[in-house]
Write an enzyme that holds these catalytic residues in place. Sequence first.
Site, PDB file in Angstrom:
ATOM      1  N   TYR A  32       0.915  -1.240   0.016  1.00 42.45           N
ATOM      2  CA  TYR A  32      -0.207   0.118   0.147  1.00 42.45           C
ATOM      3  C   TYR A  32       0.836   1.287   0.169  1.00 42.45           C
ATOM      4  CZ  TYR A  32       0.848   0.941   4.993  1.00 42.45           C
ATOM      5  OH  TYR A  32       1.222   1.335   6.187  1.00 42.45           O
ATOM      6  N   ARG A  51       8.395   3.835  -4.259  1.00 44.90           N
ATOM      7  CA  ARG A  51       8.261   2.897  -3.290  1.00 44.90           C
ATOM      8  C   ARG A  51       7.292   1.596  -3.597  1.00 44.90           C
ATOM      9  NH1 ARG A  51       7.652   5.481   2.280  1.00 44.90           N
ATOM     10  NH2 ARG A  51       5.545   5.902   1.601  1.00 44.90           N
ATOM     11  N   ARG A 100      -7.713 -20.492  -2.123  1.00 41.36           N
ATOM     12  CA  ARG A 100      -6.602 -20.182  -0.754  1.00 41.36           C
ATOM     13  C   ARG A 100      -5.564 -21.324  -1.106  1.00 41.36           C
ATOM     14  NH1 ARG A 100      -4.580 -21.771   4.204  1.00 41.36           N
ATOM     15  NH2 ARG A 100      -3.673 -20.230   5.425  1.00 41.36           N
ATOM     16  N   HIS A 102      -0.986 -21.208  -0.522  1.00 45.34           N
ATOM     17  CA  HIS A 102       0.080 -20.356  -0.094  1.00 45.34           C
ATOM     18  C   HIS A 102       0.908 -19.868  -1.140  1.00 45.34           C
ATOM     19  CE1 HIS A 102      -0.738 -21.594   3.871  1.00 45.34           C
ATOM     20  NE2 HIS A 102      -0.012 -20.644   4.244  1.00 45.34           N
ATOM     21  N   LYS A 148       6.340  -1.844   2.008  1.00 47.03           N
ATOM     22  CA  LYS A 148       5.275  -1.119   2.572  1.00 47.03           C
ATOM     23  C   LYS A 148       4.054  -2.118   2.499  1.00 47.03           C
ATOM     24  CE  LYS A 148       3.337   3.347   3.301  1.00 47.03           C
ATOM     25  NZ  LYS A 148       3.199   3.539   4.745  1.00 47.03           N
ATOM     26  N   GLU A 180      11.803   3.388  14.398  1.00 45.89           N
ATOM     27  CA  GLU A 180      10.782   4.294  14.043  1.00 45.89           C
ATOM     28  C   GLU A 180       9.733   4.101  14.946  1.00 45.89           C
ATOM     29  OE1 GLU A 180       9.548   3.134   9.857  1.00 45.89           O
ATOM     30  OE2 GLU A 180       9.781   1.269  10.411  1.00 45.89           O
ATOM     31  N   LEU A 204      10.800   1.349   7.447  1.00 50.37           N
ATOM     32  CA  LEU A 204      10.191   1.845   6.170  1.00 50.37           C
ATOM     33  C   LEU A 204      11.209   3.179   5.754  1.00 50.37           C
ATOM     34  CD1 LEU A 204       7.780   1.372   4.231  1.00 50.37           C
ATOM     35  CD2 LEU A 204       6.997   3.476   5.202  1.00 50.37           C
TER      36      LEU A 204
HETATM   37  N1  PDD Z   1       2.695   4.983   7.336  1.00 48.42           N
HETATM   38  N2  PDD Z   1       7.207   4.170   8.793  1.00 48.42           N
HETATM   39  C1  PDD Z   1       6.176   3.308   8.926  1.00 48.42           C
HETATM   40  C2  PDD Z   1       6.147   2.256   9.687  1.00 48.42           C
HETATM   41  C3  PDD Z   1       4.980   3.775   8.403  1.00 48.42           C
HETATM   42  O1  PDD Z   1       3.865   2.896   8.305  1.00 48.42           O
HETATM   43  C4  PDD Z   1       5.129   5.102   7.720  1.00 48.42           C
HETATM   44  C5  PDD Z   1       3.808   5.716   6.953  1.00 48.42           C
HETATM   45  C6  PDD Z   1       6.091   5.827   8.002  1.00 48.42           C
HETATM   46  C7  PDD Z   1       6.312   7.284   7.125  1.00 48.42           C
HETATM   47  O2  PDD Z   1       6.396   7.042   5.585  1.00 48.42           O
HETATM   48  P1  PDD Z   1       6.108   8.318   4.671  1.00 48.42           P
HETATM   49  O3  PDD Z   1       6.739   9.726   5.067  1.00 48.42           O
HETATM   50  O4  PDD Z   1       6.345   7.903   3.239  1.00 48.42           O
HETATM   51  O5  PDD Z   1       4.491   8.432   5.048  1.00 48.42           O
HETATM   52  C8  PDD Z   1       7.297   5.322   8.292  1.00 48.42           C
HETATM   53  C9  PDD Z   1       1.521   5.527   6.436  1.00 48.42           C
HETATM   54  C10 PDD Z   1       1.181   7.068   6.558  1.00 48.42           C
HETATM   55  C11 PDD Z   1       0.224   4.716   7.166  1.00 48.42           C
HETATM   56  O6  PDD Z   1       0.513   3.449   7.578  1.00 48.42           O
HETATM   57  O7  PDD Z   1      -0.786   5.198   7.188  1.00 48.42           O
END
Ligand code: PDD
Length: 281
Positions: A32, A51, A100, A102, A148, A180, A204
Amino acid sequence: MSVVHLNGDYLAKDEAKVSVDERGFLFADGVYEVTPAYGGRLFRWPQHLERIQKGLAALRIDFDAAALEGVKYELLARNGLDKASAAYVYVQVTRGAAPRMHAFPDPPVAPGVYAFANPYHRPSTERWEQGFRAVTVPDQRWARADIKAIALLPNVMAQQAAVDAGVSNAIFVRDGMAMEGAHNNLFVVAGGVLATAPKSNYILHGVTRDFVIGLAGDLGIPVEERAIPLPELFAADEVFFTGTTTEIKPAVAVDGRQIGDGRPGPVARRLFAAFIEAVGG
Ligand code: PDD
């Protein structure tokens, strides 16, 4: 009723339905992106696109993500957000619907695409000036936190730990290092120098993180991308988070311990002012 995008259609959210064979539902098999839009313009879309393309390639999902730009603008328009001062668009791409098993469906099925747009509500200046509180949690994620992926159970558990503690953010700690937030990146400031965890498979690679590092450069604030031992986090003059749905938020307490003087610090303030100016107020 908001209008969402599902597999090529724009629908009232109530009418959007997915198959129980959808692999996003069964396996969290997808990626996502959340992209901000300021004044109706997507912000740093090329970086978000890159990304998600990398994530799709890593998961071997064959999908041309460049087409999502049009979907995002259409959603902003259909939801009356094309002139909104701040909004964000969520999009996920899954491997699609198949009974389903895997391993990947063979032959492949059409990827599942779901997207929606929402307004972004920036905290008031008064709220921001109070700062935000955080707790640390063990980082129990897989070793590809750079993808992501929609598989966010550790992030969900971490954010709930924050809510249970009555605070607004969780900080993942791996091997004694502050990595983070549960949904944002983390910076500390000590002696006027900014530090944030280096890009690796364990965090991330936030688009906002990169943007803020650039802003710091413009403002002459030195930045170090390096591991942040937990004692340094607690001893920092300032701590703040960055992200699409965070922008820049100062943390004034972590695990009940005051950070700096317990108020947002000068570096976070300068960066946030520069950020707001860059995104058009
Ligand atoms: N999350 N780290 C994690 C684990 C994240 O899920 C996100 C963003 C970030 C920041 O990334 P960016 O600056 O590219 O938004 C860092 C989004 C917003 C979410 O899960 O809703």
